[in-house]
Design an enzyme around this catalytic site. Structure first.
Site, mmCIF file in Angstrom:
data_model
loop_
_atom_site.group_PDB
_atom_site.id
_atom_site.type_symbol
_atom_site.label_atom_id
_atom_site.label_comp_id
_atom_site.label_asym_id
_atom_site.label_seq_id
_atom_site.Cartn_x
_atom_site.Cartn_y
_atom_site.Cartn_z
ATOM 1 C CB SER A 166 -8.524 3.489 9.824
ATOM 2 O OG SER A 166 -7.231 2.897 9.815
ATOM 3 C CG LEU A 167 -9.879 -2.392 11.418
ATOM 4 C CD1 LEU A 167 -10.029 -3.776 10.806
ATOM 5 C CD2 LEU A 167 -10.549 -2.351 12.784
ATOM 6 C CB THR A 227 -6.275 4.416 4.071
ATOM 7 O OG1 THR A 227 -7.320 3.638 3.540
ATOM 8 C CG2 THR A 227 -6.841 5.398 5.061
ATOM 9 C CE LYS A 232 -4.224 2.365 0.246
ATOM 10 N NZ LYS A 232 -4.453 0.940 0.120
ATOM 11 C CG ASP A 291 -1.921 -1.934 0.284
ATOM 12 O OD1 ASP A 291 -2.058 -2.219 1.489
ATOM 13 O OD2 ASP A 291 -2.478 -0.951 -0.253
ATOM 14 N N GLY A 332 -8.618 -1.536 -9.761
ATOM 15 C CA GLY A 332 -8.358 -0.282 -9.048
ATOM 16 C C GLY A 332 -7.009 -0.316 -8.336
ATOM 17 C CB ALA A 372 -6.667 -3.057 -3.592
ATOM 18 C CB VAL A 398 -10.439 0.844 -21.350
ATOM 19 C CG1 VAL A 398 -11.368 1.495 -20.358
ATOM 20 C CG2 VAL A 398 -9.254 1.752 -21.633
HETATM 21 P P1 NAP Z 1 -10.696 1.249 -6.060
HETATM 22 O O1 NAP Z 1 -9.384 1.820 -6.401
HETATM 23 O O2 NAP Z 1 -11.882 2.135 -5.967
HETATM 24 O O3 NAP Z 1 -11.015 0.068 -7.120
HETATM 25 C C1 NAP Z 1 -12.206 -0.664 -7.064
HETATM 26 C C2 NAP Z 1 -12.290 -1.582 -8.287
HETATM 27 O O4 NAP Z 1 -13.535 -2.280 -8.170
HETATM 28 C C3 NAP Z 1 -12.322 -0.851 -9.624
HETATM 29 O O5 NAP Z 1 -11.791 -1.680 -10.610
HETATM 30 C C4 NAP Z 1 -13.830 -0.647 -9.825
HETATM 31 O O6 NAP Z 1 -14.187 -0.476 -11.185
HETATM 32 C C5 NAP Z 1 -14.333 -1.975 -9.332
HETATM 33 N N1 NAP Z 1 -15.735 -1.920 -8.943
HETATM 34 C C6 NAP Z 1 -16.299 -1.114 -8.036
HETATM 35 N N2 NAP Z 1 -17.621 -1.360 -7.941
HETATM 36 C C7 NAP Z 1 -17.880 -2.343 -8.868
HETATM 37 C C8 NAP Z 1 -19.073 -3.024 -9.257
HETATM 38 N N3 NAP Z 1 -20.255 -2.751 -8.685
HETATM 39 N N4 NAP Z 1 -18.982 -3.972 -10.223
HETATM 40 C C9 NAP Z 1 -17.801 -4.256 -10.791
HETATM 41 N N5 NAP Z 1 -16.638 -3.640 -10.467
HETATM 42 C C10 NAP Z 1 -16.678 -2.699 -9.498
HETATM 43 O O7 NAP Z 1 -10.632 0.509 -4.638
HETATM 44 P P2 NAP Z 1 -9.382 -0.298 -4.033
HETATM 45 O O8 NAP Z 1 -8.575 0.569 -3.170
HETATM 46 O O9 NAP Z 1 -8.705 -1.016 -5.136
HETATM 47 O O10 NAP Z 1 -10.127 -1.320 -3.062
HETATM 48 C C11 NAP Z 1 -10.824 -2.435 -3.562
HETATM 49 C C12 NAP Z 1 -11.187 -3.376 -2.423
HETATM 50 O O11 NAP Z 1 -10.010 -3.876 -1.807
HETATM 51 C C13 NAP Z 1 -11.971 -2.684 -1.314
HETATM 52 O O12 NAP Z 1 -12.992 -3.520 -0.876
HETATM 53 C C14 NAP Z 1 -10.959 -2.478 -0.218
HETATM 54 O O13 NAP Z 1 -11.541 -2.489 1.065
HETATM 55 C C15 NAP Z 1 -10.061 -3.684 -0.408
HETATM 56 N N6 NAP Z 1 -8.687 -3.447 0.091
HETATM 57 C C16 NAP Z 1 -8.225 -4.312 1.030
HETATM 58 C C17 NAP Z 1 -6.937 -4.154 1.516
HETATM 59 C C18 NAP Z 1 -6.428 -5.125 2.538
HETATM 60 O O14 NAP Z 1 -5.428 -4.834 3.199
HETATM 61 N N7 NAP Z 1 -7.060 -6.269 2.690
HETATM 62 C C19 NAP Z 1 -6.124 -3.102 1.080
HETATM 63 C C20 NAP Z 1 -6.642 -2.245 0.121
HETATM 64 C C21 NAP Z 1 -7.926 -2.419 -0.360
HETATM 65 P P3 NAP Z 1 -14.268 0.995 -11.858
HETATM 66 O O15 NAP Z 1 -12.851 1.428 -12.040
HETATM 67 O O16 NAP Z 1 -14.988 0.751 -13.106
HETATM 68 O O17 NAP Z 1 -15.016 1.850 -10.874
#
Ligand code: NAP
Length: 506
Positions: free
Chosen positions: A249-250, A294, A298, A335, A360, A362, A385
């Protein structure tokens, strides 16, 4: 505050020197003495007796004179590297005294093996710190240690592995009201306790100059400059970031740099949290005023909150919790604002078409953010879906992957982890699917993902996830502090850390 048994001039952050070779030992001693007035010499880390002789001869002849040295030659039985017996350990401590060390650190196991369980009469450094280690757990029967009436002991150190925050608190409680106790909760779970140990009354906290010598140690520079462990008092405001894993975590570097820049008496600590219920129970004793949330907590955090702002409830995710004066937990989602701020001035969201790739947590925050700003939201994900559900929640539509090539958008946002370190050469979308004027990747490790590099090659403007990360952190900071955040300093701290990481990967 109680006066330290180590004396008026002793620095309470003790720099640890641990090297196998005399040459490295010398370099570390010189550096440690510049960084702190109190330095522990781990003689057991030196490779063999020859190196111990060489290192102590050098210390005697040319070592720094004004430093308070604590000599340790911990045996394997006490969790150290020294293979000799109790008498050999004492031999090296005697040599350390000749070399100018004022304190010796001796394990309980060694004291027990000595005649009459006493070090009196041995020519070891005159002050003795008796140490009790448990590298596996924090014993249930832990109670405030008492100095043995006989045995020549001046202070006691208790270092125990924390498996839970309750363990951490039990170790910290030992230091309360005593000037003769060094309390160390070990391990990653115990890290917040290590940072707060001096505030809790511990006479010392240890920080390595080189390699860590115990699990969960924080490098001296971070402990002193980032967490300011030696300056924290009961008045300091304590914040946290919770997650599992948490070491990446940063938030600590961003928030703490902000506190230093704005001269705030506050600290933000990383909490490795497996069970939310246990964290919520322990939080008041840490005096937490707020915490960032995080992965993977969440959504689950919602059920522990007393209140939550409407938007966070609608998104179904909370990344910021504020503890009110009466101890109530109030959730919000920064966020969401992070996405808006990251896109501000780069694309006119009102009336635009925005594609979200991923559905997902984010993606949900981003979808609500751009929809509320007046954009039409299209969602594409590997599962129709979930994409359809998210699109409906914000009045948008599902787009199937096969149709992307023929579609045109104002902006495309990647909200999947595809392309994240260590998979820097992966891209969530193909070149012919990038038909837009702006691409934002929510990923910030690496700063320039394959997706962003591809987009830039095609002449498309790009936005890194770091913009969102910093923007959401700035809002969090202001929310808790009630004043303007030192954004430049916070951004620089995050970028420096990420760039340093990237240099190490190469
Ligand atoms: P999450 O809730 O796990 O959601 C991930 C999403 O990506 C889901 O829709 C998942 O699909 C899909 N996915 C995962 N692997 C995949 C693949 N190989 N092919 C296609 N789709 C795939 O994660 P999250 O919290 O939303 O985070 C997502 C990204 O955003 C991460 O990289 C995270 O580091 C980044 N993020 C950045 C910030 C920021 O401040 N910049 C803040 C939050 C998150 P399924 O549902 O089918 O698994």
């Amino acid at each position: 505050m109680t006066r330290s048994v180590f004396g008026e001039r002793a620095a309470r952050i003790c720099a640890v020197v641990a090297a196998a070779r005399t040459e490295d030992f010398r370099t570390q001693v010189k550096q440690a003495s510049r960084e702190s007035h109190t330095v522990e010499l781990r003689l057991d880390w030196l490779a063999n007796d020859r190196e111990r002789h060489r290192a102590l001869d050098w210390l005697k002849r040319s070592g720094p004179r004004k430093t308070l040295f604590i000599a340790t030659c911990r045996r394997r039985i006490g969790g150290g590297e020294f293979v000799g017996g109790a008498l050999e350990e004492l031999f090296w401590l005697m040599k350390a005294k000749e070399a100018g060390c004022a304190w010796s650190d001796l394990e309980m196991e060694t004291l027990r093996e000595l005649p009459e369980q006493s070090v009196e009469g041995y020519a070891i450094p005159p002050k003795v710190l008796l140490s009790i280690h448990d590298f596996r757990r924090t014993p249930r029967s832990l109670s405030a240690p008492k100095l043995p009436k006989h045995g020549g002991v001046d202070a006691i150190k208790v270092a125990a592995m924390s498996q839970s925050l309750e363990d951490t608190l039990r170790v910290l409680r030992l230091a309360r009201g005593s000037s003769q106790v060094v309390a160390i909760p070990m391990g990653e779970v115990g890290l917040p306790g290590r940072i707060l140990a001096l505030r809790a009354g511990s006479a010392l906290v240890y920080a390595p100059i080189g390699e860590a010598t115990a699990p969960g140690q924080v490098p001296l520079k971070d402990l002193r400059d980032l967490y300011r462990a030696h300056e924290l008092t009961a008045k300091s405001q304590v914040f946290g970031v919770i997650g599992n894993p948490i070491s990446h975590s940063l938030s600590p570097v961003m928030h703490n740099t902000g506190y230093v820049a704005a001269r705030k008496d506050a600290v933000l600590l990383p909490f490795l949290v497996e069970r939310l219920a246990a964290f919520i129970k322990a939080a008041p004793e840490f005096g937490l005023k707020g915490f960032c949330v995080t992965l993977p907590h969440k959504t689950a955090i919602l059920r522990y909150l007393d209140d939550c702002d409407t938007l966070a409830a609608e998104i179904g995710a909370v990344n910021t919790v504020t503890v009110t004066r009466s101890g109530k937990l109030v959730g919000s989602n920064t966020d969401y604002i992070g996405v808006v701020r990251a896109l501000e001035g780069k694309v006119k969201l009102k009336g635009s078409r925005v594609l979200l790739y991923g559905a997902g947590g984010a993606a949900r925050a981003a979808a609500f953010a751009v929809a509320k700003a007046g954009a039409e939201v299209l969602v594409c994900a590997r599962r129709d879906v979930t994409a359809r559900q998210l699109a409906r929640a914000v009045g948008g539509d599902l787009v199937r992957r096969a149709a992307l090539r023929k579609e045109r958008f104002d902006a495309i946002l990647n909200a999947t982890p595809i392309g994240m370190h260590p998979h820097e050469e992966d891209s969530p979308l193909r070149l012919d699917e990038l038909n837009c004027s702006l691409v934002m990747d929510l990923i910030y490790r690496p700063l320039r993902t394959k997706l962003l590099r591809m987009a830039a090659k095609k002449g498309i403007r790009t936005v890194s996830g770091v913009e969102m990360f910093v923007a959401q952190g700035v809002v969090q900071w202001q929310h808790w502090m009630g004043t303007r955040a030192p954004e430049q300093a916070m951004r620089k701290a995050v970028l420096d850390k990420l760039q340093a990481e990237e240099r190490r990967w190469r």
